[in-house]
Design a protein around this motif. Structure first.
Motif, short mmCIF file in Angstrom:
data_model
loop_
_atom_site.label_atom_id
_atom_site.label_comp_id
_atom_site.label_asym_id
_atom_site.label_seq_id
_atom_site.Cartn_x
_atom_site.Cartn_y
_atom_site.Cartn_z
N SER A 18 0.66 -3.00 40.07
CA SER A 18 2.11 -2.82 40.22
C SER A 18 2.69 -3.85 41.18
CB SER A 18 2.43 -1.42 40.74
OG SER A 18 2.05 -0.46 39.80
N GLY A 19 1.97 -4.15 42.26
CA GLY A 19 2.42 -5.17 43.20
C GLY A 19 2.50 -6.53 42.55
N ILE A 20 1.52 -6.85 41.71
CA ILE A 20 1.54 -8.12 40.99
C ILE A 20 2.70 -8.14 40.00
CG2 ILE A 20 0.26 -9.54 39.33
CD1 ILE A 20 -2.31 -8.62 40.76
N LEU A 21 2.94 -7.02 39.33
CA LEU A 21 4.06 -6.92 38.39
C LEU A 21 5.39 -7.14 39.10
CD1 LEU A 21 5.12 -6.16 35.53
CD2 LEU A 21 5.14 -3.79 36.32
N ILE A 22 5.55 -6.57 40.26
CA ILE A 22 6.78 -6.77 41.04
C ILE A 22 6.93 -8.24 41.41
CG2 ILE A 22 7.95 -6.26 43.23
CD1 ILE A 22 6.63 -3.49 43.12
N LEU A 52 16.00 -2.06 38.22
CA LEU A 52 15.17 -2.33 37.04
C LEU A 52 13.69 -2.40 37.42
CD1 LEU A 52 14.92 -3.14 34.02
CD2 LEU A 52 15.09 -5.50 34.80
N THR A 53 13.39 -3.04 38.53
CA THR A 53 12.00 -3.15 38.97
C THR A 53 11.43 -1.77 39.32
OG1 THR A 53 12.39 -5.37 39.81
CG2 THR A 53 10.47 -4.23 40.65
N ALA A 54 12.22 -0.95 39.99
CA ALA A 54 11.76 0.40 40.34
C ALA A 54 11.49 1.22 39.08
CB ALA A 54 12.78 1.09 41.22
N ILE A 55 12.37 1.13 38.10
CA ILE A 55 12.16 1.86 36.85
C ILE A 55 10.92 1.35 36.13
CG2 ILE A 55 13.13 2.24 34.54
CD1 ILE A 55 15.90 2.28 35.89
N PHE A 58 7.77 2.45 38.13
CA PHE A 58 7.57 3.90 38.00
C PHE A 58 7.06 4.24 36.60
CE2 PHE A 58 9.02 8.20 37.00
CZ PHE A 58 8.35 8.90 38.00
N THR A 59 7.62 3.60 35.58
CA THR A 59 7.16 3.84 34.21
C THR A 59 5.71 3.40 34.05
OG1 THR A 59 9.41 3.47 33.42
CG2 THR A 59 7.65 3.40 31.78
N PHE A 60 5.37 2.25 34.62
CA PHE A 60 3.98 1.77 34.57
C PHE A 60 3.05 2.76 35.26
CE2 PHE A 60 0.59 -0.61 36.75
CZ PHE A 60 -0.08 -1.10 35.65
N LEU A 61 3.42 3.20 36.45
CA LEU A 61 2.56 4.16 37.17
C LEU A 61 2.53 5.51 36.47
CD1 LEU A 61 3.40 3.32 40.87
CD2 LEU A 61 1.31 2.80 39.63
N LEU A 62 3.63 5.92 35.87
CA LEU A 62 3.66 7.17 35.14
C LEU A 62 2.72 7.12 33.94
CD1 LEU A 62 5.04 9.97 34.82
CD2 LEU A 62 6.73 8.83 33.37
N TYR A 63 2.71 5.99 33.27
CA TYR A 63 1.86 5.82 32.10
C TYR A 63 0.38 5.72 32.49
CZ TYR A 63 -0.10 3.71 27.89
OH TYR A 63 -0.86 3.44 26.80
N LYS A 64 0.10 5.04 33.59
CA LYS A 64 -1.29 4.78 33.96
C LYS A 64 -1.92 5.85 34.83
CE LYS A 64 -2.02 1.06 31.76
NZ LYS A 64 -2.97 1.07 30.67
N ASN A 65 -1.22 6.40 35.82
CA ASN A 65 -1.86 7.38 36.69
C ASN A 65 -0.97 8.58 36.96
OD1 ASN A 65 -0.07 6.29 38.47
ND2 ASN A 65 -1.53 6.00 40.12
#
Length: 129
Positions: A18-22, A52-55, A58-65
């Motif tokens: 997620s940090g890399i994605l940001i 947009l980055t927060a969404i 959060f969507t990435f983290l929701l999907y993964k963990n």
């Protein structure tokens, strides 16, 4: 119930990703953002970018963990973002600029190729050479 070691490892891994994605999103945003723009526009752009980055994160983290957001998730995201911006960002920006140049070149060539027959028809109708 405490989390298993595997779940904790996956949570840390996804927070690092997620940090890399940001960081990648921030690089793209900094290339797109205008230089000579009124300050109010810059403020609005910044707010929209971070929302947009927060969404996205959060969507990435929701999907993964399942959006498990413990304190160490934030710590690893921030540390990874800082490391990314200090070490990797300049290399990624060069790659992003290369990709943007090639894609814009492809769009430009495609547009000119597809519009050429229309120009010929248009100029033949008007009788111009």
């Amino acid at each position: 119930m405490p989390l298993t070691l595997e779940v904790q490892f996956q949570t840390v891994l996804y927070s690092i990703l997620s940090g890399i994605l940001i960081g990648v999103l921030f690089d793209l945003y900094s290339m797109v953002r205008g230089i000579k723009v009124p300050k109010i526009i810059v403020i609005i752009e910044d707010i929209l970018f971070w929302v947009l980055t927060a969404i996205t994160v959060f969507t990435f983290l929701l999907y993964k963990n399942y959006a498990f957001l413990g304190p160490y998730v934030y710590v690893f995201m921030i540390l990874t973002l800082i490391i990314y911006l200090k070490i990797i960002s300049s290399k990624v920006r060069k790659i992003e600029m290369y990709i943007i140049e090639k894609v814009s070149w492809l769009f430009r060539i495609t547009f000119k190729t597809l519009s050429y027959p229309l120009k010929i028809v248009y100029y033949n109708i008007l009788g111009k050479k």
